[in-house]
Design an enzyme around this catalytic site. Structure first.
Site, PDB file in Angstrom:
ATOM      1  N   GLY A  33     -48.949  34.226  54.135  1.00  0.00           N
ATOM      2  CA  GLY A  33     -49.434  33.607  52.910  1.00  0.00           C
ATOM      3  C   GLY A  33     -50.182  32.341  53.280  1.00  0.00           C
ATOM      4  O   GLY A  33     -49.571  31.371  53.758  1.00  0.00           O
ATOM      5  N   LEU A  34     -51.482  32.339  53.082  1.00  0.00           N
ATOM      6  CA  LEU A  34     -52.287  31.192  53.514  1.00  0.00           C
ATOM      7  C   LEU A  34     -53.116  30.664  52.356  1.00  0.00           C
ATOM      8  O   LEU A  34     -54.263  30.246  52.516  1.00  0.00           O
ATOM      9  CB  LEU A  34     -53.188  31.614  54.688  1.00  0.00           C
ATOM     10  CG  LEU A  34     -52.435  32.115  55.937  1.00  0.00           C
ATOM     11  CD1 LEU A  34     -53.399  32.793  56.921  1.00  0.00           C
ATOM     12  CD2 LEU A  34     -51.715  30.961  56.630  1.00  0.00           C
ATOM     13  N   GLU A  92     -38.515  18.758  36.098  1.00  0.00           N
ATOM     14  CA  GLU A  92     -39.964  18.563  35.970  1.00  0.00           C
ATOM     15  C   GLU A  92     -40.452  18.987  34.582  1.00  0.00           C
ATOM     16  O   GLU A  92     -41.276  18.294  33.970  1.00  0.00           O
ATOM     17  CB  GLU A  92     -40.651  19.379  37.067  1.00  0.00           C
ATOM     18  CG  GLU A  92     -42.155  19.345  37.075  1.00  0.00           C
ATOM     19  CD  GLU A  92     -42.704  20.480  37.952  1.00  0.00           C
ATOM     20  OE1 GLU A  92     -42.298  20.616  39.132  1.00  0.00           O
ATOM     21  OE2 GLU A  92     -43.532  21.267  37.446  1.00  0.00           O
ATOM     22  N   ASN A 120     -37.400  21.878  39.357  1.00  0.00           N
ATOM     23  CA  ASN A 120     -38.482  22.272  38.457  1.00  0.00           C
ATOM     24  C   ASN A 120     -38.046  22.202  37.000  1.00  0.00           C
ATOM     25  O   ASN A 120     -38.855  21.879  36.118  1.00  0.00           O
ATOM     26  CB  ASN A 120     -38.966  23.687  38.791  1.00  0.00           C
ATOM     27  CG  ASN A 120     -39.847  23.706  40.028  1.00  0.00           C
ATOM     28  OD1 ASN A 120     -39.670  22.880  40.927  1.00  0.00           O
ATOM     29  ND2 ASN A 120     -40.776  24.642  40.087  1.00  0.00           N
ATOM     30  N   GLY A 158     -49.643  27.722  51.371  1.00  0.00           N
ATOM     31  CA  GLY A 158     -49.492  28.126  52.771  1.00  0.00           C
ATOM     32  C   GLY A 158     -50.596  27.575  53.660  1.00  0.00           C
ATOM     33  O   GLY A 158     -50.343  27.144  54.795  1.00  0.00           O
ATOM     34  N   LYS A 174     -34.195  23.653  44.222  1.00  0.00           N
ATOM     35  CA  LYS A 174     -35.607  23.634  43.828  1.00  0.00           C
ATOM     36  C   LYS A 174     -35.766  24.074  42.372  1.00  0.00           C
ATOM     37  O   LYS A 174     -36.585  23.528  41.631  1.00  0.00           O
ATOM     38  CB  LYS A 174     -36.428  24.554  44.747  1.00  0.00           C
ATOM     39  CG  LYS A 174     -37.910  24.655  44.382  1.00  0.00           C
ATOM     40  CD  LYS A 174     -38.592  23.295  44.314  1.00  0.00           C
ATOM     41  CE  LYS A 174     -40.100  23.355  44.364  1.00  0.00           C
ATOM     42  NZ  LYS A 174     -40.766  24.246  43.458  1.00  0.00           N
TER      43      LYS A 174
END
Lengths: 298, 298, 298, 298
Positions: C7-8, C178, C175, C12, C171
């Site tokens: 994953g880029l 958030e 969120n 990523g 996490k």
């Protein structure tokens, strides 16, 4: 007609009584000997076991399960699944999650057993006033049980609302609405109680039953409550929830429907059961930290 | 008995009719000539002005004001105050804020005029079903008006709830509860509508009237609505509020009573009237800023 | 150290860049040729497939998965499970549900593969400011990856918060918080905007960064947003949610914790995506039915 | 410059110190002899009365009032109004309702006195970090006080936000947002605390300060709180509110802005102060009445 009935407690016992009064043959089973005895006294036939219950019914059988949702219902249905024969029908009249009902119906179908989910409202008043029945399931299986549905329900109080799962889904939303109604009345009467006017809450509840926009069956009950216990003595501000409310909230989210009132009604119940809010502790600590605001010691 | 009635619209007109049917003498005034004509047709006496209305009544007079809360009520009461004579009584049957009623009662008392606040529920159905009356004021003034209260209300639908202001306070809370009930039903039916089951909402509303825990008068009306307009065609999701809801919220805060459901019901109405939420714009912009999340263009 | 990275994209790609800058060997794979090319340009090694990626790493391998939570993550992890060898570690850096992480860790353990859940915050700013990493998993597997965690995070921005699942749980709650913070700012700025004072919202956002109690990183971003786009032009009041908010709500309910603000923040997002509220339609129809209140046509 | 300062408590005392350090002449008054003594020790001039304070200043005078909002502020301003001379300015730095400020400014204008409303944030940290100042009032009066504002605030932390009332309005909304932020953190940490993972809340608060989306000054303080008191010992879950939150809610309603998160944050505080919810009692009683559900005794 002939009906097997598993679970003879507050709900099941009354349902047996109502059906017996209307000429049905009821073969019932309950773990409690007292409840089985009560059925016999009412003119029903008490079976000593689920095996006996199944044996005492003529195929195609219909067995109504009226035990607490969750593990108890799961166990009874699984046991019945091994005892019943193709063409028989299991009715789940409890407050099961409709997703469980979809799953159970699929599993029973593999054994050629029918499943009907019959959401049942009316509480302890159903015996005299009739139960509101929201029924889901295949047309044929539902149709065969109509004589029972019609006699359990008051006039107009029975409907085949849709396919498998629809009955419990509609009952779930019914209870979600009930949460909201209860909370709305609760808040309103708290505001009345805290007013400067020293109001007679019971008299107002009774008054509103006559011609007001907020009249309802729940308000009738509230009027009765105040009549017998004006100060709500001995009643803690502690409210349980039995599943349907949180399922309604979960389904609403699943459907992307914002349902703030039903949701907050559930949250108010959660809060009623907390002796103290940890969130509030965090906030009290922070207010002290940034503003030097006084902290109330525990 | 004899009653002056100012305001002959949707509410006042029906009340005049109900009282005339029960043998009272009604002298009415309204700005609308059509409404005055309608009163005459019903057998009432239409006055051409407030002066004429006062002149047509025998002291000690009683004048019921049934005009929109706020400026209209203020003006009528102020005018009447200058026309009436000591011992006369003004009844405010509208949805006035109870704090205004306290203020007005004090001002009228200086002129030896009585003031009675009569919260009135029942809407357009009151003509046939009777109005639920929540009455505040001094014992004597209220007692003198009992014949009118009893005939406007159905059996049990009238109560002297407390001193001046109490009537409008109780009516305010009544409407706050109504907000919560409406929102609870609204949310429930939206959840039903969005379900996978393709449910017949009107049939379910009708069903629940029979034996269910959520049966109520509002649900009866909803069942009627669905019967005549199953898709709610031509009805925008836009809900006004006429004051009592926000007053209830304000009073709850004043009393330090958390009333999340009534409060959120009001907020849902506000939201229904916003074409777009600016808060949501802010959040969408921020999510893009920190996470590169896509923004939906306007 | 050496790290495989699947994953880029937005996240990523930046993480690869940050790690390359700090001397790590990065072998990356993405379905997008452009993203693979970008990795090569940065000095990383782009693999043509997951097979190639695994082949290019030395055991015990560590492969960081940074693809969208849900189906994409499931597929990549399943494929990697078949390619990796005992002792290798998969890190899921996405916003997966912690229950999925518990399940995946158990499944991978059967193949003697380690699983680490690394909740990652920081969004598109992580490249320059570092990512806050909330890491769950077995001590040994986490310890081996510390060089990567330390270089991805700013000073103090990495913590091994607990066993498997704890990373994604923390996490998730992050969120959820958030959501609440965003909604609080959104509402506040809407109240400012609608005031009588014609306020400069951007200037106020900037002001509050200096010495006020509400200063925060999100407020910094909001100040930047207003600076570049004072009227939030082209930004619809439409807010997506990517799962963690509703999971937080579900977990709160599971824990019986009332979390009204986080919950309402989620509901506000749902409402922002509705062109019209069906609940409001129901209420508008009912108000017309009982009170004759005007309806706004669609 | 020269400034009179009324109120030398937690806020006023620190402000005096900060201004003295920066070379201003401060003539202060407080009812508490200890606080007056403290001012003298810091190098300020303590007046024995408001009369003395006014006498010690050179016209056109500027007197900053830093006493609790409400009756105390009202009394001080009224007294000063009778002592000051045309051209003098009163600054109200407290958390007054902006509507009071509008009223006071109008009354003072009749005496040719200026009024400036200076919303002040920063709490007990303002001494060292500076106060964020949101200033409302006429241009000329504000401009004359700029040397004081600039030295009280950190760089960038002072703004003339608008005409009279705007300062207190912006401060009010600031505090409303603060309510929402606090509640969001409170809920999140409660969800963390109740999780299956036995998490170290203080470590997570500290972690999130580094690179996470939710980092903020309040979170810094929370991290400090946990460091010194990990179990929040001695801190009751009881949260006061000092007015601005409920005013924000009232203003939002006035503007027809739905602000569910700020509103529910306020309601959570009210609930934190109730030993028991009467609403919950009503609901518990009703559930028993319709469903025979068990009641928890008090």
């Amino acid at each position: 007609m002939e009906l097997g009935l598993v679970g003879l407690g507050r709900m099941g016992g009354n349902m047996a009584e109502r059906l017996l009064e209307r000429g049905h043959r009821i073969v019932g089973y309950a773990r409690s000997a007292a409840n089985r005895k009560h059925l016999s006294d009412l003119g029903g036939e008490a079976a000593a076991s689920l095996e006996d219950l199944v044996a005492a019914l003529h195929p195609p059988r219909a067995v109504w399960v009226m035990v607490p949702a969750g593990a108890a219902t799961e166990e009874v249905i699984n046991t019945l699944a091994g005892l019943l024969t193709p063409g028989d029908t299991i009715v789940d009249g409890g407050n099961s999650n409709y997703r469980d009902s979809l799953r159970r119906a699929a599993a029973l179908a593999e054994r050629q057993l029918h499943f009907v989910d019959a959401g049942t409202s009316g509480g302890i008043w159903g015996l005299q006033e009739g139960y509101c029945l929201m029924v889901g399931g295949p047309q044929e299986a539902v149709a065969r049980l109509e004589p029972v549905f019609r006699d359990l329900a008051p006039e107009g109080g029975y409907l085949h609302v849709g396919p498998t799962g629809a009955g419990h889904f509609v009952k779930m939303v019914h209870n979600g609405i009930e949460y909201g109604l209860l909370q709305a009345y609760g808040e309103g009467f708290e505001i009345l109680k805290e007013s400067r006017f020293n109001l007679d809450l019971g008299a107002i509840a009774r008054l509103w039953l006559h011609g007001s926009v907020v009249r309802s069956w729940l308000l009738e009950l509230l009027s009765d409550v105040y009549e017998s216990n004006p100060d709500l003595q001995g009643i803690a501000g502690y409210v349980e929830d039995s599943g349907e409310g949180r399922w309604t909230v979960a389904e609403a989210l699943e459907e992307n429907v914002p349902a703030p009132v039903i949701t907050l009604s559930l949250l108010a119940r959660l809060a009623s059961r907390q002796p103290e809010s940890y969130s509030a502790k965090v906030i009290a600590a922070l207010r002290h930290e940034f503003g030097g605001h006084a902290i109330k010691g525990e």
